[in-house]
Design a protein around this motif. Structure first.
Motif, mmCIF file in Angstrom:
data_model
loop_
_atom_site.group_PDB
_atom_site.id
_atom_site.type_symbol
_atom_site.label_atom_id
_atom_site.label_comp_id
_atom_site.label_asym_id
_atom_site.label_seq_id
_atom_site.Cartn_x
_atom_site.Cartn_y
_atom_site.Cartn_z
ATOM 1 N N VAL A 63 0.866 -1.177 0.000
ATOM 2 C CA VAL A 63 0.000 0.000 0.000
ATOM 3 C C VAL A 63 0.903 1.228 0.000
ATOM 4 C CG1 VAL A 63 -1.654 1.341 1.380
ATOM 5 C CG2 VAL A 63 -1.934 -1.146 1.138
ATOM 6 N N GLY A 64 0.558 2.213 -0.800
ATOM 7 C CA GLY A 64 1.361 3.427 -0.910
ATOM 8 C C GLY A 64 2.182 3.487 -2.185
ATOM 9 N N ASP A 65 2.417 2.341 -2.830
ATOM 10 C CA ASP A 65 3.111 2.343 -4.124
ATOM 11 C C ASP A 65 2.274 3.149 -5.124
ATOM 12 O OD1 ASP A 65 5.172 0.713 -3.247
ATOM 13 O OD2 ASP A 65 4.459 -1.093 -4.275
ATOM 14 N N GLU A 79 -4.749 10.284 -25.943
ATOM 15 C CA GLU A 79 -3.724 9.681 -25.087
ATOM 16 C C GLU A 79 -3.549 10.483 -23.801
ATOM 17 O OE1 GLU A 79 -0.080 9.126 -27.236
ATOM 18 O OE2 GLU A 79 -1.040 7.874 -28.755
ATOM 19 N N TYR A 80 -3.308 9.763 -22.706
ATOM 20 C CA TYR A 80 -3.079 10.382 -21.411
ATOM 21 C C TYR A 80 -2.352 9.394 -20.511
ATOM 22 C CZ TYR A 80 -7.222 7.719 -19.918
ATOM 23 O OH TYR A 80 -8.119 6.726 -19.636
ATOM 24 N N GLN A 81 -1.940 9.848 -19.342
ATOM 25 C CA GLN A 81 -1.301 8.969 -18.364
ATOM 26 C C GLN A 81 -2.078 9.018 -17.058
ATOM 27 O OE1 GLN A 81 2.844 10.309 -18.110
ATOM 28 N NE2 GLN A 81 3.428 8.424 -19.161
ATOM 29 N N THR A 82 -2.010 7.905 -16.322
ATOM 30 C CA THR A 82 -2.607 7.861 -14.993
ATOM 31 C C THR A 82 -1.556 7.472 -13.975
ATOM 32 O OG1 THR A 82 -3.259 5.539 -15.227
ATOM 33 C CG2 THR A 82 -4.908 7.204 -15.839
ATOM 34 N N ASP A 83 -1.693 8.024 -12.778
ATOM 35 C CA ASP A 83 -0.953 7.563 -11.614
ATOM 36 C C ASP A 83 -1.929 6.737 -10.797
ATOM 37 O OD1 ASP A 83 1.373 8.898 -12.305
ATOM 38 O OD2 ASP A 83 0.939 10.642 -11.048
ATOM 39 N N ASN A 84 -1.513 5.539 -10.433
ATOM 40 C CA ASN A 84 -2.368 4.610 -9.711
ATOM 41 C C ASN A 84 -1.792 4.404 -8.327
ATOM 42 O OD1 ASN A 84 -4.247 3.646 -12.031
ATOM 43 N ND2 ASN A 84 -2.189 3.722 -12.868
ATOM 44 N N HIS A 85 -2.533 4.857 -7.316
ATOM 45 C CA HIS A 85 -2.090 4.850 -5.924
ATOM 46 C C HIS A 85 -2.621 3.587 -5.247
ATOM 47 C CE1 HIS A 85 -0.979 9.242 -6.012
ATOM 48 N NE2 HIS A 85 -1.720 9.131 -7.104
ATOM 49 N N VAL A 86 -1.710 2.691 -4.863
ATOM 50 C CA VAL A 86 -2.104 1.398 -4.296
ATOM 51 C C VAL A 86 -2.735 1.609 -2.918
ATOM 52 C CG1 VAL A 86 -1.316 -0.899 -3.600
ATOM 53 C CG2 VAL A 86 -0.343 0.208 -5.641
ATOM 54 N N THR A 87 -3.972 1.124 -2.774
ATOM 55 C CA THR A 87 -4.764 1.302 -1.556
ATOM 56 C C THR A 87 -5.017 -0.009 -0.817
ATOM 57 O OG1 THR A 87 -6.768 1.102 -2.888
ATOM 58 C CG2 THR A 87 -5.950 3.343 -2.458
ATOM 59 N N MET A 94 -5.449 -9.850 -2.259
ATOM 60 C CA MET A 94 -6.072 -8.655 -2.822
ATOM 61 C C MET A 94 -5.045 -7.607 -3.208
ATOM 62 S SD MET A 94 -7.711 -6.235 0.175
ATOM 63 C CE MET A 94 -8.755 -7.501 0.822
ATOM 64 N N VAL A 95 -5.422 -6.810 -4.208
ATOM 65 C CA VAL A 95 -4.652 -5.641 -4.614
ATOM 66 C C VAL A 95 -5.653 -4.640 -5.185
ATOM 67 C CG1 VAL A 95 -4.056 -6.526 -6.922
ATOM 68 C CG2 VAL A 95 -2.602 -4.795 -5.831
ATOM 69 N N GLY A 96 -5.445 -3.372 -4.836
ATOM 70 C CA GLY A 96 -6.353 -2.343 -5.325
ATOM 71 C C GLY A 96 -5.643 -1.013 -5.440
ATOM 72 N N TRP A 97 -6.219 -0.129 -6.261
ATOM 73 C CA TRP A 97 -5.613 1.185 -6.445
ATOM 74 C C TRP A 97 -6.668 2.211 -6.825
ATOM 75 C CZ3 TRP A 97 -4.161 -3.138 -9.309
ATOM 76 C CH2 TRP A 97 -4.689 -3.229 -10.590
ATOM 77 N N LYS A 98 -6.372 3.464 -6.473
ATOM 78 C CA LYS A 98 -7.156 4.610 -6.918
ATOM 79 C C LYS A 98 -6.408 5.246 -8.073
ATOM 80 C CE LYS A 98 -9.588 5.693 -2.683
ATOM 81 N NZ LYS A 98 -9.844 6.685 -1.634
ATOM 82 N N THR A 99 -7.139 5.543 -9.129
ATOM 83 C CA THR A 99 -6.557 6.088 -10.353
ATOM 84 C C THR A 99 -6.763 7.595 -10.407
ATOM 85 O OG1 THR A 99 -6.969 4.016 -11.496
ATOM 86 C CG2 THR A 99 -6.662 5.958 -12.872
#
Length: 167
Positions: A63-65, A79-87, A94-99
């Motif tokens: 979490v935090g990556d 085209e665009y980029q996203t940062d995905n914050h591991v929550t 389990m693994v999850g992230w906010k985009t």
């Protein structure tokens, strides 16, 4: 073996909204977790068609990556980029992230993959797409949630099953 369940909740009054899909995949939870925590493989199981490639990413380990993805979609003008914050992160479970658009804080939508072993060779995979915490009224007017449909989420589970079988 494929068993599907799905759920779609939406209450515009409370901005609570999510889509949940599940499928049993004939693969151990550890093999699926290895795919899900490797952003370089995310395009292989993206049912939305938005993911193009990873950018400056690494294996998710806690979490935090934050990992960055190259994306494409009309909703963002190309085209665009996203940062995905591991929550969420629990080894083989389990693994999850906010985009968020790259360089910004997440505005409130989240992806959560949950793995429940079904013996040694099968795993029930549940994918939740939750946009209920989006509170920015301008964003809610601009973006028509859900951006990803239940069918596209179910397609992601099918693609994940194919990717793990090919590994």
């Amino acid at each position: 073996m494929a068993r599907h369940t799905s759920e779609h909740d939406h209450d515009p009054g409370t901005h609570e909204a999510r889509i949940v899909v599940s499928r049993v995949i004939d693969a151990p939870a550890g093999d699926l977790f290895d795919l899900l925590t490797n952003p370089a493989r995310h395009r292989e199981f993206d049912g939305s068609g938005f993911v193009r490639s990873e950018d400056r990413s690494f294996r998710i380990s806690r979490v935090g990556d934050v990992f960055t993805m190259n994306m494409e979609g009309a909703h963002m003008g190309g085209e665009y980029q996203t940062d995905n914050h591991v929550t969420a992160y629990e080894q083989n479970k389990m693994v999850g992230w906010k985009t968020a658009p790259a360089g910004t804080e997440p505005p409130g939508w989240e992806w959560l993959w949950e793995l429940q072993a079904q013996g040694s060779g099968a795993t029930e995979v549940t994918l939740t797409y939750d946009w209920g915490k989006v509170t920015d009224k301008e964003l809610l007017k601009k973006v028509s949630f859900p951006l990803v449909s239940k069918d596209q989420l179910e397609q992601s589970l099918g693609l994940l099953a194919g990717a793990v079988a090919a590994s």
